[in-house]
Design a protein around this motif. Structure first.
Motif, PDB file in Angstrom:
ATOM      1  N   SER A 185       1.632  22.755  -5.549  1.00 52.09           N
ATOM      2  CA  SER A 185       3.003  23.213  -5.758  1.00 52.09           C
ATOM      3  C   SER A 185       3.984  22.074  -5.494  1.00 52.09           C
ATOM      4  O   SER A 185       4.960  21.903  -6.225  1.00 52.09           O
TER       5      SER A 185
ATOM      6  N   ARG B 199      -0.057  34.506 -10.038  1.00 52.93           N
ATOM      7  CA  ARG B 199       0.764  33.303 -10.141  1.00 52.93           C
ATOM      8  C   ARG B 199       1.787  33.386 -11.263  1.00 52.93           C
ATOM      9  O   ARG B 199       2.375  32.379 -11.625  1.00 52.93           O
TER      10      ARG B 199
ATOM     11  N   GLN C 136       5.341  31.832 -10.667  1.00 47.24           N
ATOM     12  CA  GLN C 136       5.334  30.364 -10.623  1.00 47.24           C
ATOM     13  C   GLN C 136       5.148  29.776 -12.018  1.00 47.24           C
ATOM     14  O   GLN C 136       5.767  28.777 -12.381  1.00 47.24           O
TER      15      GLN C 136
END
Lengths: 418, 418
Positions: free
Chosen positions: A17, A51, A54
């Protein structure tokens, strides 16, 4: 002349990340300075569903299948940030075999299989870089590879584990107990709920294996390294050590002795005037002794998403800048290093001891021909701490035996002098 | 596939002799690791006669004519170690124009004409490298160029002058006076008979100009940098500073403030817990603050024949390894950097003052609304030292004025907090 380089990332933990965030920030700057447009085009995760947010935020394409990366000819570089050994090894091997460069931060993997993977990379004329595997944001591996080519390194000493260094700093500066320091580190996000890997020294051992390859050109295995963690260090040890002019640090060291190597990860007393003594909290520092330069130190954050991601990104940029030019791909280390023959610790050492003896310690030591450099006896003679003069291993054992007849030895540590 | 690279060296002083010695030691190792056989084939000296013994020992060919180097097509790299500005500039320019790569350790020259010379190098597709011009054996320039591409440096602070740092260490640790410390430095070979360039800060100023280019991408000139040497520092200042928990160091700093730059070479108080505080004796240290990595430090010997020669040799090896591959030659810095717009020092600062006032200093400060962080009044109230809380420039001037009415101010220094 703009060039596009596409990256696939395996894993989406803290460092991955951080890499995605940092690349978003730095993409334009990198393009200006290198002429290369870097893009993360695929990310491999265990579950796409978790996810989704994201993925949308950074417009990423997620996959759960390694083949979608391996078989994608537009992907130039695979960045492995998924951790673990077995799967990571398989995927890195496959990526290299597909002619993709690989960057990883996986110290366990590189320590155990770095030579094998480097040989595969070499065979397929691609690079395998792993700067982030040792000392997070400190560019130590690249510096070992470039600035010491003409020099000869005789010893390397490092504070390589941020968790234990944070704990020891808390104990030294905030007078916390070991248990309190562990709790503080866990609350601050510097220690995991199971801290074994850090506090027992294994994390530092893996890093030392990688450093010894690049610095000394020797292969070491886990069992070659004398290993002792920090579980037995108490706040009282700290207080005495500081009064004597030292800091207690978990030091990873590999020293060349003739053509042999002595390697250890142990808590030692470091003089307060040595630069490693000021590597505090979660910071890391690597000190190098070499024939031509003398002493060098590289200092910086040992962990953290952003610093570690910078090291990954710097590896990527090195590969990209190498790719600009024709010629063979470069590697961080040679795949055919000799096994390091083991040397013993120095013949004589200074030792730091704490004992609960009730006799007068000065008289006792004088009787046994020990000339202490430092001595403290307090608590109405129920406890004594001292630092011995240089003793051989036999002299140390003999002292220990004599002391055990009249007391319990609470602590015995090596004093490190450069 | 062995390749030969021939080097000409201008000058035969300490560093040049170190280079010749080191290359003799490392030649085989370099050949093994890079496949390149490096040879120094010509050395330019002022007088051949004086150097006959050295020439014979290392089988060197000496010349007194630059043309014998410029017109020799077998020479790939010219290493300028002759010093001075005028001749060195002419010879480097001619070498670059002849298509030869240049390595130099000449900080005065690079600080003043680095951009111009880099542009010439670029025009002729050769490299101009000068790692050894800043911080001797510390590979700071190359690290700025490689590890911070994706990052943004917000400040750089360095102990860049080994002579003054050695003197200040003598004063702090051996309780020597300024004059004694200068004499010790001269005897140890760390200070010249005329120490002006070092003790007045000029040496560090030149180095800071070079660092600011690579770290902040800004051009600074001599007059942009607030400069104050160490002539006025006394052993008593040291004692008070140490009692307050600080070391006095000659600090070179360049800080980005919005898009402006504040740059200074001044003696400041550095907290004893900061890694720069343990840069002792003739050692150098460069501390970097950046957005992604956070804090880094690079530490090593700031001078000396062998460490400086290693930096020169590393530059040579970078050129050699770049030459292996096709493509444009690389440079250490851009030749077209913007002029740095100047910022002021921080709005508020802590100050360290010593005064010979006879009044009670605590009462005096309270009356003027100054809350000292540290205070010492001794010698039966004939002298006081203290560190102020954060003051604006106006508040500092006002305090100074008030104090001058009742005493002589013996010292006033900035306290640096990172």
């Amino acid at each position: 002349m703009e060039k596009e380089v596409n990256i696939a990332v395996l894993g989406l933990g803290v460092v991955a990340s951080g890499l995605i965030e940092n690349l978003t920030i730095a993409k334009e700057k990198i393009k200006q300075q290198t002429g290369v447009a870097l893009s993360i085009t695929k990310v491999m995760v265990r579950s796409k569903e978790k996810r989704r947010a994201q993925a949308e935020k950074h417009q990423l394409t997620f996959t759960t299948e390694i083949d979608e990366i391996l078989e994608d000819p537009t992907i130039d570089i695979v960045v492995e940030l998924i951790g673990g050994v077995s799967d990571a090894k398989k995927w890195i091997t496959q990526s290299l075999q597909q002619g993709k460069h690989v960057v990883t931060a996986n110290k366990d993997l590189i320590a155990q299989f770095g030579n094998e993977l480097t040989a595969i990379a070499k065979d397929h004329n691609v690079s395998l870089f792993y700067e982030a595997s040792v000392a997070g944001g400190v560019p130590i591996l690249q510096n070992l590879n470039t600035n010491f080519i003409a020099d000869e390194i005789t010893g390397i000493q490092g504070i390589l584990n941020g968790t234990t260094n944070f704990m020891l700093t808390q104990m030294a500066e905030q007078e916390e107990s070991y248990e309190e320091a562990l709790k503080t580190a866990q609350t601050a996000g510097f220690a995991e709920s199971d801290p074994t890997n850090d506090v027992d020294g294994w994390d530092a051992v893996y890093k030392l294996i990688i450093l010894a390859r690049l610095a000394l050109g020797k292969n070491l295995s886990l069992t070659d390294i004398e290993t002792q963690g920090i579980r037995e260090i108490t706040q009282r040890d700290m207080t005495y050590a500081q009064e004597f002019g030292y800091q207690i640090k978990l030091l990873a060291q590999a020293e060349k002795k003739a053509e042999k190597v002595y390697a250890a990860v142990t808590p030692v007393l470091i003089p307060k005037t040595h630069p490693l003594a000021l590597v505090r909290n979660e910071m890391n520092g690597v000190f190098i002794e070499s024939k031509l330069i003398g002493s060098s130190m590289f200092y910086g954050p040992g962990a953290g998403a952003s610093p570690t991601a910078v090291s990954v990104l710097t590896d990527i940029l090195r590969i990209v800048q190498g790719k600009e030019k024709e010629g063979p791909a470069t590697q961080m280390s040679c795949s055919e290093l000799p096994k390091g023959e083991l040397a013993k610790r120095d013949v004589t050492n200074n030792y730091f001891l704490i004992t609960n003896c009730t006799v007068d310690i000065e008289t006792f030591l004088a009787k046994h021909q020990i000339k202490p450099l430092m001595i403290q006896q307090r608590l109405e003679k129920t406890e004594a701490a001292f630092i011995t003069d240089k003793l051989t291993e036999e002299e140390k054992c003999s002292l220990k035996k004599q002391l055990q007849q009249i007391s319990n030895i609470k602590q015995i540590l090596n004093v490190w002098e450069d």
